[in-house]
Design a protein around this motif. Sequence first.
Motif, PDB file in Angstrom:
ATOM      1  N   GLY A   7       0.817  -1.207   0.000  1.00 54.63           N
ATOM      2  CA  GLY A   7       0.000   0.000   0.000  1.00 54.63           C
ATOM      3  C   GLY A   7       0.849   1.255   0.000  1.00 54.63           C
ATOM      4  N   GLY A   8       0.194   2.373  -0.204  1.00 55.62           N
ATOM      5  CA  GLY A   8       0.907   3.637  -0.214  1.00 55.62           C
ATOM      6  C   GLY A   8       0.017   4.757  -0.692  1.00 55.62           C
ATOM      7  N   SER A   9       0.635   5.873  -1.003  1.00 49.89           N
ATOM      8  CA  SER A   9      -0.077   7.042  -1.493  1.00 49.89           C
ATOM      9  C   SER A   9       0.266   7.266  -2.948  1.00 49.89           C
ATOM     10  CB  SER A   9       0.301   8.279  -0.679  1.00 49.89           C
ATOM     11  OG  SER A   9      -0.086   8.119   0.672  1.00 49.89           O
ATOM     12  N   VAL A  10      -0.751   7.528  -3.740  1.00 46.59           N
ATOM     13  CA  VAL A  10      -0.553   7.701  -5.175  1.00 46.59           C
ATOM     14  C   VAL A  10      -1.583   8.700  -5.687  1.00 46.59           C
ATOM     15  CG1 VAL A  10      -2.086   5.776  -5.756  1.00 46.59           C
ATOM     16  CG2 VAL A  10      -0.259   6.417  -7.334  1.00 46.59           C
ATOM     17  N   GLN A  11      -1.262   9.351  -6.766  1.00 49.70           N
ATOM     18  CA  GLN A  11      -2.214  10.280  -7.376  1.00 49.70           C
ATOM     19  C   GLN A  11      -3.206   9.509  -8.249  1.00 49.70           C
ATOM     20  OE1 GLN A  11       0.149  13.355  -9.347  1.00 49.70           O
ATOM     21  NE2 GLN A  11      -0.316  14.711  -7.625  1.00 49.70           N
ATOM     22  N   ALA A  12      -4.356  10.095  -8.433  1.00 48.55           N
ATOM     23  CA  ALA A  12      -5.370   9.485  -9.287  1.00 48.55           C
ATOM     24  C   ALA A  12      -4.786   9.196 -10.667  1.00 48.55           C
ATOM     25  CB  ALA A  12      -6.575  10.406  -9.404  1.00 48.55           C
ATOM     26  N   GLY A  13      -5.124   8.037 -11.177  1.00 47.88           N
ATOM     27  CA  GLY A  13      -4.577   7.596 -12.450  1.00 47.88           C
ATOM     28  C   GLY A  13      -3.333   6.733 -12.324  1.00 47.88           C
ATOM     29  N   GLY A  14      -2.774   6.696 -11.126  1.00 42.53           N
ATOM     30  CA  GLY A  14      -1.569   5.918 -10.902  1.00 42.53           C
ATOM     31  C   GLY A  14      -1.855   4.455 -10.638  1.00 42.53           C
ATOM     32  N   SER A  15      -0.781   3.735 -10.306  1.00 46.61           N
ATOM     33  CA  SER A  15      -0.877   2.285 -10.089  1.00 46.61           C
ATOM     34  C   SER A  15      -0.166   1.877  -8.804  1.00 46.61           C
ATOM     35  CB  SER A  15      -0.226   1.532 -11.259  1.00 46.61           C
ATOM     36  OG  SER A  15      -0.890   1.803 -12.478  1.00 46.61           O
ATOM     37  N   LEU A  16      -0.640   0.790  -8.241  1.00 53.77           N
ATOM     38  CA  LEU A  16       0.011   0.147  -7.108  1.00 53.77           C
ATOM     39  C   LEU A  16      -0.174  -1.354  -7.255  1.00 53.77           C
ATOM     40  CD1 LEU A  16      -1.101   2.234  -3.975  1.00 53.77           C
ATOM     41  CD2 LEU A  16       1.226   2.042  -4.861  1.00 53.77           C
ATOM     42  N   ARG A  17       0.740  -2.125  -6.675  1.00 54.88           N
ATOM     43  CA  ARG A  17       0.564  -3.569  -6.629  1.00 54.88           C
ATOM     44  C   ARG A  17       0.640  -4.033  -5.181  1.00 54.88           C
ATOM     45  NH1 ARG A  17       4.018  -8.644  -9.135  1.00 54.88           N
ATOM     46  NH2 ARG A  17       5.461  -8.074  -7.449  1.00 54.88           N
ATOM     47  N   LEU A  18      -0.421  -4.648  -4.732  1.00 55.39           N
ATOM     48  CA  LEU A  18      -0.453  -5.212  -3.389  1.00 55.39           C
ATOM     49  C   LEU A  18      -0.005  -6.672  -3.439  1.00 55.39           C
ATOM     50  CD1 LEU A  18      -3.877  -3.853  -2.078  1.00 55.39           C
ATOM     51  CD2 LEU A  18      -1.636  -2.727  -2.102  1.00 55.39           C
ATOM     52  N   SER A  19       0.642  -7.101  -2.373  1.00 57.67           N
ATOM     53  CA  SER A  19       1.065  -8.492  -2.247  1.00 57.67           C
ATOM     54  C   SER A  19       0.521  -9.065  -0.949  1.00 57.67           C
ATOM     55  CB  SER A  19       2.594  -8.590  -2.238  1.00 57.67           C
ATOM     56  OG  SER A  19       3.155  -8.086  -3.429  1.00 57.67           O
ATOM     57  N   CYS A  20       0.287 -10.348  -0.963  1.00 64.48           N
ATOM     58  CA  CYS A  20      -0.180 -11.048   0.234  1.00 64.48           C
ATOM     59  C   CYS A  20       0.563 -12.375   0.304  1.00 64.48           C
ATOM     60  CB  CYS A  20      -1.681 -11.276   0.173  1.00 64.48           C
ATOM     61  SG  CYS A  20      -2.347 -12.207   1.576  1.00 64.48           S
ATOM     62  N   ILE A  21       1.404 -12.514   1.305  1.00 63.68           N
ATOM     63  CA  ILE A  21       2.196 -13.738   1.474  1.00 63.68           C
ATOM     64  C   ILE A  21       1.551 -14.594   2.554  1.00 63.68           C
ATOM     65  CG2 ILE A  21       4.440 -14.654   2.101  1.00 63.68           C
ATOM     66  CD1 ILE A  21       5.683 -12.085   1.082  1.00 63.68           C
ATOM     67  N   ALA A  22       1.404 -15.879   2.247  1.00 56.30           N
ATOM     68  CA  ALA A  22       0.789 -16.808   3.192  1.00 56.30           C
ATOM     69  C   ALA A  22       1.843 -17.674   3.861  1.00 56.30           C
ATOM     70  CB  ALA A  22      -0.214 -17.697   2.477  1.00 56.30           C
TER      71      ALA A  22
END
Length: 119
Positions: A7-22
């Motif tokens: 997670g993080g902060s981004v401007q509209a139109g931007g991208s992020l990739r979330l990860s979930c490790i089990a």
Amino acid sequence: QLQASGGGSVQAGGSLRLSCIASGLTFRLHATGWFRQPPGKDREFVAAINRSGTRPDYSSSVKGRFTISRDGAKNTMYLQMNSLKVEDTAVYYCAARYGNRWSASMDYWGNGTQVTVSS
């Protein structure tokens, strides 16, 4: 047993990739998914995928912008979020449910990761 990050902060139109490790559970035996809780609102479904990783499902609000995927070798699930909107701002949670189908009552929940989208 589920650890979300990215997670993080981004401007509209931007991208992020979330990860979930089990750890302690095997994704291939579970349907897994992402949920989010916007400020002042209830938790809501975002995306999920069946245990074989072949059938993704998306909420109408993110379909076409978000992509859920899994890496079985790494026991990790991802949520690629593109074309982010201000209304995507929320705490995002990963979750897993034993079997082939996801449910709002998932068996395991990870920590949340904050996503903030600014205009």
